[in-house]
Each structure stands twice: as C-alpha cells, then as structure tokens.
Design a protein around this motif. Sequence first.
Motif, PDB file in Angstrom:
ATOM      1  N   ILE A   1       1.134  -1.203   0.111  1.00 14.61           N
ATOM      2  CA  ILE A   1       0.038  -0.226   0.149  1.00 14.61           C
ATOM      3  C   ILE A   1       0.598   0.641   0.151  1.00 14.61           C
ATOM      4  CG2 ILE A   1      -2.141   0.951   1.203  1.00 14.61           C
ATOM      5  CD1 ILE A   1      -2.122  -1.520   2.925  1.00 14.61           C
ATOM      6  N   LYS A   2       0.263   1.948  -1.212  1.00 15.38           N
ATOM      7  CA  LYS A   2       1.801   3.431  -1.276  1.00 15.38           C
ATOM      8  C   LYS A   2       0.628   4.880  -0.992  1.00 15.38           C
ATOM      9  CE  LYS A   2       4.738   4.545  -5.244  1.00 15.38           C
ATOM     10  NZ  LYS A   2       5.015   4.043  -5.994  1.00 15.38           N
ATOM     11  N   LEU A   3       1.229   6.083  -0.362  1.00 13.86           N
ATOM     12  CA  LEU A   3       0.755   6.848  -0.508  1.00 13.86           C
ATOM     13  C   LEU A   3       1.492   7.592  -1.574  1.00 13.86           C
ATOM     14  CD1 LEU A   3      -0.778   9.194   1.150  1.00 13.86           C
ATOM     15  CD2 LEU A   3       1.471   9.478   2.940  1.00 13.86           C
ATOM     16  N   THR A   4       1.402   8.873  -1.638  1.00 13.28           N
ATOM     17  CA  THR A   4       1.952   9.559  -3.165  1.00 13.28           C
ATOM     18  C   THR A   4       1.006  11.286  -2.469  1.00 13.28           C
ATOM     19  OG1 THR A   4       2.204   8.354  -4.636  1.00 13.28           O
ATOM     20  CG2 THR A   4       3.004  10.288  -4.953  1.00 13.28           C
ATOM     21  N   ILE A   5       2.549  11.966  -1.929  1.00  9.80           N
ATOM     22  CA  ILE A   5       1.422  13.171  -1.483  1.00  9.80           C
ATOM     23  C   ILE A   5       1.600  13.534  -2.766  1.00  9.80           C
ATOM     24  CG2 ILE A   5       2.193  15.086  -0.202  1.00  9.80           C
ATOM     25  CD1 ILE A   5       2.533  13.181   2.087  1.00  9.80           C
ATOM     26  N   ILE A   6       0.750  14.812  -3.213  1.00  6.02           N
ATOM     27  CA  ILE A   6       0.532  15.493  -4.131  1.00  6.02           C
ATOM     28  C   ILE A   6       0.477  16.621  -4.086  1.00  6.02           C
ATOM     29  CG2 ILE A   6      -0.297  16.049  -6.578  1.00  6.02           C
ATOM     30  CD1 ILE A   6      -1.837  13.259  -6.607  1.00  6.02           C
ATOM     31  N   SER A   7       1.678  17.753  -4.768  1.00  5.61           N
ATOM     32  CA  SER A   7       1.763  19.445  -3.694  1.00  5.61           C
ATOM     33  C   SER A   7       1.995  19.628  -2.705  1.00  5.61           C
ATOM     34  CB  SER A   7       0.793  20.092  -4.818  1.00  5.61           C
ATOM     35  OG  SER A   7      -0.108  19.481  -5.774  1.00  5.61           O
ATOM     36  N   PRO A   8       2.931  18.931  -2.251  1.00  3.04           N
ATOM     37  CA  PRO A   8       2.769  19.078  -0.934  1.00  3.04           C
ATOM     38  C   PRO A   8       3.230  20.496  -0.523  1.00  3.04           C
ATOM     39  CG  PRO A   8       4.662  17.761  -1.733  1.00  3.04           C
ATOM     40  CD  PRO A   8       4.181  17.803  -2.671  1.00  3.04           C
ATOM     41  N   THR A   9       2.147  20.763   1.115  1.00  4.58           N
ATOM     42  CA  THR A   9       1.841  22.030   0.832  1.00  4.58           C
ATOM     43  C   THR A   9       2.745  22.438   1.879  1.00  4.58           C
ATOM     44  OG1 THR A   9       0.143  21.348   2.114  1.00  4.58           O
ATOM     45  CG2 THR A   9       0.031  22.438   0.295  1.00  4.58           C
ATOM     46  N   SER A  10       3.295  21.525   3.120  1.00  2.00           N
ATOM     47  CA  SER A  10       5.003  21.821   3.611  1.00  2.00           C
ATOM     48  C   SER A  10       4.962  20.591   4.672  1.00  2.00           C
ATOM     49  CB  SER A  10       3.959  23.019   5.334  1.00  2.00           C
ATOM     50  OG  SER A  10       3.421  22.097   6.500  1.00  2.00           O
ATOM     51  N   GLU A  11       6.326  20.655   4.793  1.00  2.00           N
ATOM     52  CA  GLU A  11       6.825  19.200   5.364  1.00  2.00           C
ATOM     53  C   GLU A  11       6.062  18.815   6.727  1.00  2.00           C
ATOM     54  OE1 GLU A  11      11.130  18.058   6.306  1.00  2.00           O
ATOM     55  OE2 GLU A  11      10.633  19.583   5.888  1.00  2.00           O
ATOM     56  N   ASP A  12       5.139  19.673   7.303  1.00  2.00           N
ATOM     57  CA  ASP A  12       4.773  19.803   8.668  1.00  2.00           C
ATOM     58  C   ASP A  12       3.529  18.908   8.236  1.00  2.00           C
ATOM     59  OD1 ASP A  12       6.347  20.447  10.814  1.00  2.00           O
ATOM     60  OD2 ASP A  12       4.615  22.010  11.308  1.00  2.00           O
TER      61      ASP A  12
END
Lengths: 506, 506
Positions: free
Chosen positions: B52-63
């Motif tokens: 199960i793989k997560l991709t974060i698109i357009s991360p707005t901040s590292e936090d």
Amino acid sequence: MKMLKRQNIASLLLLYFCTFVNFFNFTNALWPIPQQWSNGSSTLVLYPSVEIKLTIISPTSEDLSIKTKKIFNSAKNRFQQYLIQEKYVSPNVKFNIPTHPSKKILQLIEIEVYDGNSELELGVNESYCLLLDTSRNYYSIDDILKTIEIMSWNKMNVFHWHIVDATSWPVVSKKFPKLSEKGAYDPKTMIYTKQDIRIVDEYAKLRGIRVVPEFDMPGHTHSISGGYPELISCINEQPRWDLYAAEPPSGQLNPARKETYEFIKTLIPEMASYFSDKYYHAGGDEIKTKCWEEDEYVKKYLSSNSGSSTETLLAKIIDEIQNTVISAHKIPMFWQETVATHDLNITKDAIIQVWYGNDTVKNVVNKGYKTIVGSAEYWYLDCGHGGWVGNNINGNSWCDPYKTWQKIYSFNPINGLTDDEAKLVIGGEALLWSEQADPNNFEQLLWPRSSAVAEVLWSGPQGLNVNEALPRLHDLRFRLVGRGVKAEPLQPLWCVLHGGCDMPNS
Amino acid sequence: MKMLKRQNIASLLLLYFCTFVNFFNFTNALWPIPQQWSNGSSTLVLYPSVEIKLTIISPTSEDLSIKTKKIFNSAKNRFQQYLIQEKYVSPNVKFNIPTHPSKKILQLIEIEVYDGNSELELGVNESYCLLLDTSRNYYSIDDILKTIEIMSWNKMNVFHWHIVDATSWPVVSKKFPKLSEKGAYDPKTMIYTKQDIRIVDEYAKLRGIRVVPEFDMPGHTHSISGGYPELISCINEQPRWDLYAAEPPSGQLNPARKETYEFIKTLIPEMASYFSDKYYHAGGDEIKTKCWEEDEYVKKYLSSNSGSSTETLLAKIIDEIQNTVISAHKIPMFWQETVATHDLNITKDAIIQVWYGNDTVKNVVNKGYKTIVGSAEYWYLDCGHGGWVGNNINGNSWCDPYKTWQKIYSFNPINGLTDDEAKLVIGGEALLWSEQADPNNFEQLLWPRSSAVAEVLWSGPQGLNVNEALPRLHDLRFRLVGRGVKAEPLQPLWCVLHGGCDMPNS
C-alpha cells in the motif's frame, strides 16, 4: 422477617438473601415487594458462613421433598456465590451500618416450606411470565440461560419460549429433520437440539422457573415450507403479503391435506417430549382466510364437502392440534383468537393467552377460560421502534408508543373484572417479539422493564405507585448492571442520586 | 477504483480496504457510498502482503506531509490487522469468487492525496459529526475510543463531545479543582483528566476525526454549583424546575457577579488547552430568564444599571465567553438560540449549530452564519423512549417518536434552501443525549442509525432511497456486529436473507 406471599422456594430463598446481605433500609432495596412482610428492629451482619436451614412442613410425598431439597440447595449455592463474590454498592440506597462494636451477627436463616408448593404450577398458583421469540432472530442457549437467571432474581416463574415462527424453525426434529435443515437460519449453528432444550429446562427448574414452549399453528408456519412445502398454503406471497399474513413471510398449514394431519400427530408428541412442563402452547393466532381460500386443495375440499368453509377447516385443524396435545399428556394453551375471534371448541382445561384489550380479558373469562394477560398496550416490550418493514419512512410500530416502565407499572390485568372473573386471570406476561431484537439489544429491551411487570404481578397491582417504586427500581437496575446485565438506564445518574426529576404538575 | 469525493486520508484508506477485502459485488457492501467512483472489470484477490503506497501530491509543507504520513500509516496498520484477523461472512451479499485457477492477485494499492486536505477542517470541508453527551450519564474513555473507531469506519469526521452539563462535571480542572471534586458523579472514577482527553484527541486524529468539546454556558451549569455555588443562580429549584430550566436540575451562571466573569476568563483557556482542535463549542442554549429575574445579585444589578435587562446581561456574558474563546485562539461554536431566539453579537467566524427546524436553518444562514444541522425531528437518536421524568405514566419524550433509520435517511439538511444558502450548511450531526443512555445501551442507540446519517452527509441527500440502501445497511450492520459493536438489528434475519419485507403499498 416473615413473608406471607406464596412463592416458590428458589425465589423465596433469594428474597431472604437479598434482604440481609446489605444491612439496609429494607424496603428501599427490595424488588418485587411482597404483599405482606414483617421485620425485627435490629440490624444484623451476614457472613458467608451463615447457616441456612430448610424445613419441609407437611411433606406430601418423598419425591416432592427430594425435588424441594434439590431446588433449595441450588438456590443456596447460588446465593453463597453472590455473597462471596458480589461487591454491590447501591448508588441511592443509604446504608445503616451499625457503628457500635458488638455487631449482631446473623447465625441462622430458617426457611419453612409446604412441600406441595415447592414447584409452582400454572392454574394452581400465580404465574409471572416472560416470552422470548427465538424465531424472528436467533438467540444462543447461553443468552436464554442468562435470561432465565435474571428472571429468577425478579421472581418470574414461567419462561414462555416462542421457539418457532414463520421466519425460522430452529428446533431439531428427528421425525422431520428437514424442519431445521431447511427452516433454521443456519442448520448447524442456529438451532436448538433436544439436548439444548433439556439443559434450558433443567436450569430453569432449579431456579423455580417452568419452561412452556410455543409451537404456533396453523398460522405463522412459513418456516415449515422450506423442508415440507406440501404442508403449507400461500407460501411467501409477495408483494401483497399483507393479504395473507400479519407479517411476511406468509404461510399457513394446509387444512385440506391429510399429510398435514399426519404431520401434526407426529410432530407435536415429539416436540412436547422435549419439555418437562405440563403445558404446551399451540398458538392459534392471526389466521388469514384468504391464504386458504386461494389454495387448490382447499378449494377442492370446500366444493366436495357441503357445509364446509375455511372456518370449519380451522376448527378441524385446531381440533386435531388440541387432541394431539392432550394425547401427549399436556394441557394446551392458545392465543385469544381461538375463543374471542373464532368460536373454536377449546377445552376449559386450556389456558387462553390474551394479547390485546381488557375487554378481551372479560370476554375470555366470561366464557369460562383461565387466562394469562400480556397486553400489547402495556406489556409488549418491542413497541415504539418504528416500522421494521423496509421502505416505510414514516412507519411506526403497530403497538406504538414505546412502553415506559411507568406505563408498564400502571397496568392492572384485572381492571374492570368482578372478583369472580378476576379469579380466572391466573397470570400475566411481559413479551418481547424479536423483529427488531436479537442478542445485541434484547437485554436492554427486557430489563429493567420486565422487572416492573414482575412487581405488578407478584405484589399485585393495587396500591402501586411510580413515585414509591422509582428509587427501588433504580437500585434493582444498578444491581442488575453490577451482575453483568445490560439493563437500560431510566434517568440521568443525578436523578438516581438526588431525586428531584419528577414532572411538576403530576 | 477511483474516488472523486474529497475525504480525509484515514477514511479513504479504509474505503479502499473495505472495497477489496471481500471480492464482492462492490455497491452491495459499501457504506457510505461515494458520490462518484469507477471500477475495473476483473475480480482481484487481496492478501495481507499487498503493498500500500502513499503519494503526496503538491505537498504544502513538510509538517503537513509528516502528519499525513502518520495518519496513513496508522490507517494502514489498522487495515492490515483487520485483513489478518477479520472473518466476516456477509449474510446477504452474494460473493463472486472467481473459480478459474489463475486468480488475479492485487499487488499494489496506490493512494494519492493532496497534502492540504489530509486533515479536514470545519468550515473548509464537509463535516459529519456525532455527539455524545457524557454528563447526564458517564462513559469511560474506552467507551469513547470505541465510538470514535466505529465513527471512522462510517467516515464521520467530527466527534462533538458534550462533555459537561447541569447533571455532572466530569472534567478535571487545575484552576477550579472543586468542579470535578464536587460536580463529577464520582470524583475518582467518573472523571476525565487532561491526559484522558489527550488520549482521545490523538486517537481520533489518527482516524481522521476531530474532537470538538462543548462546555455549555451560561445555562446547563448546575454542576458548577457543587464546588462554586456563588457562581450559579437558581440552584436546583424544586418542584417547579420547569420554570427555571429545560430539565432538572436548574442553574445558570450568574451574570451579575464579577466572580462569574473571572471564572469564565480563567476556565475557558484551561479547558480549551486540553483539546487540539481549532473549534470550541460554547453552548448558549435554553436560557430561562426567570432564573435570573429572581436572583438577588441580578435584581440589584438591574436596579442600579438603567437600560439593563436579563437580555443585556445575557449579551454581556455571551460576549465575555466569546471573547475568551477567541483569545484562547479558538473559533467559537454556539447553539441556534444565540442568533435565532436572541439577537446576540456572535462573530460571523462562528459556527451556529441548529437543533430544530429547517426554518431555523434558513434563518441562521440568512444572517450570514455557517451552520451544522442536527435536527431533533430526524437526527436525535434518544427520542421515542418515553418521558424520563419519574412520575409521568403517559409521558413521552419531547421529540417523539423514535427516529427509524428510514426517517433519518430521508432528511435533507439543505431542504428549502437556495444554492447560496446551502453553501453555508457546512455539515450535519447525529446526536445522542444521555438522559436514558449510558454504556449499557448507547451502542444500540448509535448504530447502525448513525451510519444512515453518515451516508446522507457523505454521499449527499440527493437520490438516496431506502430500498436501495437497505441491503447495504444490513451488510454494514452485520459487519459492525462482527467487529464487536452492539448494533441494533433492523429486521428479522429472514428479511436480510430473502428481502420481501417491504410495505406493499409504498
């Protein structure tokens, strides 16, 4: 303490025990209250080492004395377990623990019983019943045993087991194995074997509770059609099931086929033999004639038997059922329809169960029948949950509203009867139908509302009032919760602790 | 499968997981249904070893990315536990298990999320709330955690914790220790410490659920009087409590004493600091002016301040409450009375919770407020249980009748609103008040009826119909029972298995 109310030994013993175990203000923590009792003026301390002695007065037979002792010993053992294990602190009953150093210790409890009274019998003494419907949804044997145990704490003495219905047939029959193979919800896991039933029967007996089974016929029998479709008329008519049955799925035993009569003659003795009690509830409610009018066999029968009708066919099949029950050495019980709606030839030995209307009670006793009253207006515990038919957004339950404990407590089963008529009302019953109940929610629906029924029946409806009862019922409910019963709360805990939650104007 | 409905990552993941775990006819076993989705044509087999793989698109901040990954991992772990342990067999959904030898195995689930959307916020996205009232009767932290877990399966994303009320004050305050010492039902066992609350808050967060506390003021505050009687007017007036409060025991913060304002200024920041969420529900409902009119301090204040009235005093105390909430860096929520009954100076940033009437919804949004709708006519889960005031034999609950799942499912919170008005309805809520509920029966009252609310809110009220929903709701309910939730049965099992339990005429 003396008790004048007649009661079976198992409950009597628990009453004594409850009374002494907590050093308490007696009346505040007693449920149901006996009609008459007296007490001394000292507070006694009770240790598990207390001696409990049984004296049988006027023993009528050695057999009965043995039974009495067995029930006594079982109750004594249960009590001693509670005495050792139970840590109950009442939220609202104030205890009067003596502070002076020389506490008086209770050394001996003497219980005297008349032997012939050791096991209550319907028709001889009062009966305080509960029913459980195990066909609409299935309950495990453990669920049933737990319910019977709770009943015993409430001094209810008959467990009316509505064991089969249109929706499922969980009872395993050797004579007709396909009944449960095709009619149970699961032929392996959702069944009751003869051995299961014997376990329930024996467990109940040791708690002073009799088990009366109900095999409802000729209506409510769709579940027979899975294994034996030839026996059933109007099997699951859709979508107008309402013309053929009180609720889906429709189906009635076919009164125009000889196979049906053979089925009755073979099945009833077998089912009756599973239960030790003298009484056998044979149903007889909610017949829809349209179901038969459209049946080919019935049509043929009616055209070739002049003077016959669906009504004479109903009389014929009820006769067969009744005679078979009597031949199996049981006394039949029937629902009110058999004598109040139809005019069937029911023996005066039978008990008629009334489920609707004080008028019906009067009608039935005036016909000379003994009756048990379980009013849908007051004592149906399933009401008020909305229509369970699927697509009815504004549907309500036919017996709306929800019966609060206060409403339940206000019912007088002998209201409007003369003293002579009232003598034929031999008991009452709280009923839980299971269309919207199963092991996940039935305890909440049963308790503590059934306890309110128990007090009306055991203490008698005269002189009861909800203000006096409420603190005791709270105490009982917390006691039930303490013993692992998922009984509903009646009020915020603040009201339990402080009172002051009454309606101002009443 | 693709999903177009925006939703938080924790629920999204569970949705994917539920979808694949049983090889099933997709729509029959999905609850709540997304507004739009698509699927392929092959049946896939899912093993616990699936990646199960997560991709974060357009991360707005590292936090935010870190938070998102934490929530993802928690959901993934929970799912894998279910995948290994859960043995669920649906009673009514027919499985399509492929019989050919070369089953296709699902190797990878890819989940794409937009980072900024990983934690839903009120006022930004939709919210689907539940409330639980822990004051009328107490619930343990375990009860609350279990409820939050079940909420997550239903994609509800706000837990509205009505944590104190007139009857008890279970929250431990360091600033005002006597609140729980004198106001909790039991100052040792029936309390919530800051640490308890943090546990709930964190547990909920990992399930995509926000915890919004409610400290209802100035009404519903009798419980403060145990420790701080000087702050409360009309303490437990009896027997005519009805003139002073909506229900017993009466008591409102005294708006004419300076100590009250100091209490507000000190207590609210402390309580607000226990919770991580941005929103803080400050109550403001069911004020009775008579409570204040008879108070000596209020009388004195009114006579020495010309132009003042109980209404200006209400405005004054609500101003203080609101300003304190805002100073504590929280956004206030209030009940409808603050803007619909009274005309108080509530900030437009606030959210107004409507508990009665579609008219009120229209009224509130027309005043420019965002609103959450939890209709007593449709979504109050405690209704229909009779009057809980003790001595009222024919009493009914004020919001009778019982709300069936069908009734609940038929409610449209934006009914009668224009599109622009509807935009201000930012969420809805199922509510369970606890006068007649506690840990013994609350699960049955909550489930599966709250699931019906969840689907109305998540899928949108348009196009829903009870016939389509019933088999899916049955499936969900059995799934809940399989996971140990005491959810109520909706029908006899026969109806679940066979259907055919609808009203003929509708």
